[in-house]
Scaffold this motif. Sequence first.
Motif, mmCIF file in Angstrom:
data_model
loop_
_atom_site.group_PDB
_atom_site.id
_atom_site.type_symbol
_atom_site.label_atom_id
_atom_site.label_comp_id
_atom_site.label_asym_id
_atom_site.label_seq_id
_atom_site.Cartn_x
_atom_site.Cartn_y
_atom_site.Cartn_z
ATOM 1 N N ILE A 230 35.950 46.367 11.433
ATOM 2 C CA ILE A 230 36.372 46.911 10.136
ATOM 3 C C ILE A 230 37.110 48.242 10.275
ATOM 4 C CG2 ILE A 230 34.243 48.168 9.438
ATOM 5 C CD1 ILE A 230 35.887 45.685 7.147
ATOM 6 N N ARG A 231 36.642 49.088 11.203
ATOM 7 C CA ARG A 231 37.342 50.361 11.469
ATOM 8 C C ARG A 231 37.589 50.480 12.968
ATOM 9 N NH1 ARG A 231 34.313 50.953 7.096
ATOM 10 N NH2 ARG A 231 32.445 50.800 8.363
ATOM 11 N N PHE B 155 43.872 47.392 3.019
ATOM 12 C CA PHE B 155 43.328 48.125 4.173
ATOM 13 C C PHE B 155 42.432 47.257 5.051
ATOM 14 C CE2 PHE B 155 40.745 48.764 0.359
ATOM 15 C CZ PHE B 155 39.523 48.242 0.755
ATOM 16 N N GLN C 282 30.691 38.194 1.990
ATOM 17 C CA GLN C 282 31.682 39.277 1.953
ATOM 18 C C GLN C 282 32.101 39.565 0.512
ATOM 19 O OE1 GLN C 282 32.307 37.104 4.735
ATOM 20 N NE2 GLN C 282 31.790 38.672 6.231
ATOM 21 N N THR D 123 27.829 41.682 -0.683
ATOM 22 C CA THR D 123 28.463 42.780 -1.390
ATOM 23 C C THR D 123 29.323 42.233 -2.525
ATOM 24 O OG1 THR D 123 28.555 44.142 0.593
ATOM 25 C CG2 THR D 123 30.083 44.678 -1.090
ATOM 26 N N HIS E 106 32.323 42.463 -5.631
ATOM 27 C CA HIS E 106 33.626 43.055 -5.972
ATOM 28 C C HIS E 106 33.658 43.270 -7.495
ATOM 29 C CE1 HIS E 106 37.908 43.607 -6.492
ATOM 30 N NE2 HIS E 106 38.050 43.662 -5.176
ATOM 31 N N PRO F 10 31.193 48.260 -4.484
ATOM 32 C CA PRO F 10 32.207 49.148 -3.897
ATOM 33 C C PRO F 10 33.392 49.367 -4.837
ATOM 34 C CG PRO F 10 31.509 47.521 -2.290
ATOM 35 C CD PRO F 10 30.930 47.099 -3.614
ATOM 36 N N GLN G 260 35.841 52.065 -3.806
ATOM 37 C CA GLN G 260 36.816 52.551 -2.805
ATOM 38 C C GLN G 260 37.517 53.835 -3.223
ATOM 39 O OE1 GLN G 260 36.122 50.900 -0.302
ATOM 40 N NE2 GLN G 260 35.776 48.782 -0.864
ATOM 41 N N ARG H 74 43.349 46.401 -5.256
ATOM 42 C CA ARG H 74 41.989 46.126 -5.720
ATOM 43 C C ARG H 74 41.989 45.353 -7.045
ATOM 44 N NH1 ARG H 74 37.591 46.220 -2.627
ATOM 45 N NH2 ARG H 74 36.317 46.962 -4.346
ATOM 46 N N ASP I 110 30.939 51.804 -1.951
ATOM 47 C CA ASP I 110 31.678 52.201 -0.744
ATOM 48 C C ASP I 110 32.911 52.978 -1.200
ATOM 49 O OD1 ASP I 110 29.963 50.586 0.751
ATOM 50 O OD2 ASP I 110 31.425 48.981 1.032
ATOM 51 N N ILE J 95 36.594 54.935 0.363
ATOM 52 C CA ILE J 95 37.511 55.245 1.466
ATOM 53 C C ILE J 95 38.285 56.501 1.083
ATOM 54 C CG2 ILE J 95 39.562 54.492 2.730
ATOM 55 C CD1 ILE J 95 38.647 51.615 2.390
ATOM 56 N N PHE K 289 33.847 56.372 4.014
ATOM 57 C CA PHE K 289 34.579 56.220 5.275
ATOM 58 C C PHE K 289 35.939 56.903 5.178
ATOM 59 C CE2 PHE K 289 32.356 52.276 4.070
ATOM 60 C CZ PHE K 289 31.376 52.241 5.053
ATOM 61 N N LYS K 290 36.408 57.368 6.366
ATOM 62 C CA LYS K 290 37.801 57.799 6.434
ATOM 63 C C LYS K 290 38.636 56.544 6.590
ATOM 64 C CE LYS K 290 36.960 61.826 9.261
ATOM 65 N NZ LYS K 290 37.246 62.421 10.568
ATOM 66 N N TYR K 291 39.779 56.487 5.938
ATOM 67 C CA TYR K 291 40.654 55.334 6.107
ATOM 68 C C TYR K 291 41.005 55.177 7.590
ATOM 69 C CZ TYR K 291 44.800 52.537 6.430
ATOM 70 O OH TYR K 291 45.702 51.579 6.835
ATOM 71 N N SER K 292 40.920 53.954 8.079
ATOM 72 C CA SER K 292 41.233 53.655 9.470
ATOM 73 C C SER K 292 42.291 52.545 9.462
ATOM 74 C CB SER K 292 39.934 53.196 10.143
ATOM 75 O OG SER K 292 40.183 52.593 11.378
ATOM 76 N N ARG L 193 44.198 49.477 10.312
ATOM 77 C CA ARG L 193 43.826 48.282 11.078
ATOM 78 C C ARG L 193 45.064 47.437 11.352
ATOM 79 N NH1 ARG L 193 41.437 49.303 13.780
ATOM 80 N NH2 ARG L 193 39.999 47.649 14.319
#
Length: 470
Positions: free
Chosen positions: A68-69, A187, A225, A262, A264, A289, A291, A303, A329, A331, A360-363, A365
Amino acid sequence: MQSPDRPAPTPPAGDGAAAPKKVFIKAYGCQMNVYDAERMADALAPSGYAETQAIEDADLVILNTCHIREKAAEKVYSELGRVRELKQARAADGRDTAVVVAGCVAQAEGPEILRRAPAVDLVVGPQNYHRLPDLVRQAKSARVVDTEFPVEDKFDHLPRASREKVRARGVSAFLTVQEGCDKFCTFCVVPYTRGAEVSRPAVKILADARALAAAGVRELTLIGQNVNAYHGDGPDGGAWTLAKLFEAVAHIDGIARIRYSTSHPRDMDDELIAAHRDLPALAPYLHLPVQSGSDRILAAMNRKHTADDYRRIVERMRAARPDIALSSDFIVGFPGETDADFEETMRLVRDVDYASAFFFKYSARPGTPAATLADQVPEPVKSERLAALQTLLDSQRHAFNAATVGKTTDVLFERDGRHPGQIVGKTPWLQAVQVDAPRALIGEVAPVTITSRGSNSLFGSLVESSAAAA
Ligand code: SAM
Ligand code: SF4
């Protein structure tokens, strides 16, 4: 499937002989990976593999990975370096070790893993692990990569865990009801690593749930998911919603609590919100989440909801179930996120008031649309925003826990506590509570008065009538 050339490893110790073989499985990332790791152990049990917590004793090492990250994926390669040393040390002792990389890194990187990590014998994607016994056998003669999306449903081919195993895993269990995702947030790698959204038929889920309950499970967390997009075939021929599934699970003898993860925001419909009002077994806890709190960023993330849509869902949920605890969650530092966008996220957090959260910090991908956007946010800015968000969310979590002190609430006792005479359970709001109480209460729900709180758990005392009954 592919088998690059390489000298064949000798079979794991005990293969075909009387000595039991041992498997060590490490799960990274989400609940789904934890669940899959257990099912891998179940798949291997008929071939004589017993689970071990000691990696140095294992004839078979499986890393069930997360993509994921970037950090999550890199962790796997550093672990594989350690596994290689272990494999060499065991070989020096005349013991063979087969090494498997499973999960989302396996799916995303496939043969690249064999190139980067010489210790690996087998790479298997998240949809193929029901084939593990065969694949492990094949990998004895040549390295194998199996990341195709199979036509068969892996759940139809996975043996159920024995009652003893279910009991040993505890009174709280996960159960997959849905897999994959069609939402394509810009993302996220999940639609690529886990594939299209698929719901399991209700009849199969209910059979699994009954078997778990019969083995002593009291709390079931239905996972996917995109779990609230659930639309599996019902026994009546029509499609069942998640709310309908909850109702059926709530009728199973022994099941005291139902959770799900999780969700949406786009799939939070009236029926699901009403289930929180009508089903006492459905825990008053929602991980939803969001985001970001900025509509501009939410649109760039694909989203397909606004911050106000989310606020309205929270309002409706609180109207239906006033004691519901919320989690999310976030980001920070998605490409193009300005200070003003980030301030919108902070405003949303203040408006909603969360009981807990992940941030989380955006990573970036590889292969996802956002990774190629021009205006990536500098690392120090991401760190600063993450720290500010964490401070706010931590203060909300502490306040939520502090508000529980003095209340009497039902606790489902799960296991022994840190100190002799102590057992640990969870409140309906997923808080861990340490209580001085007899072990006989493990697996039971009993009223507890919360007396104080530590940094990671609450402390409580049994309400007298339960103490006397135990
Ligand atoms: N399906 C869930 C949803 O819709 O929110 C969550 C799936 S993902 C396994 C869990 C969380 O990881 C996401 O909610 C998101 O906050 C975070 N995440 C996913 N991709 C990310 C990325 N590229 N960088 C940082 N965090 C990410
Ligand atoms: Fe990823 Fe978005 Fe699907 Fe969640 S909904 S799994 S974040 S693509």
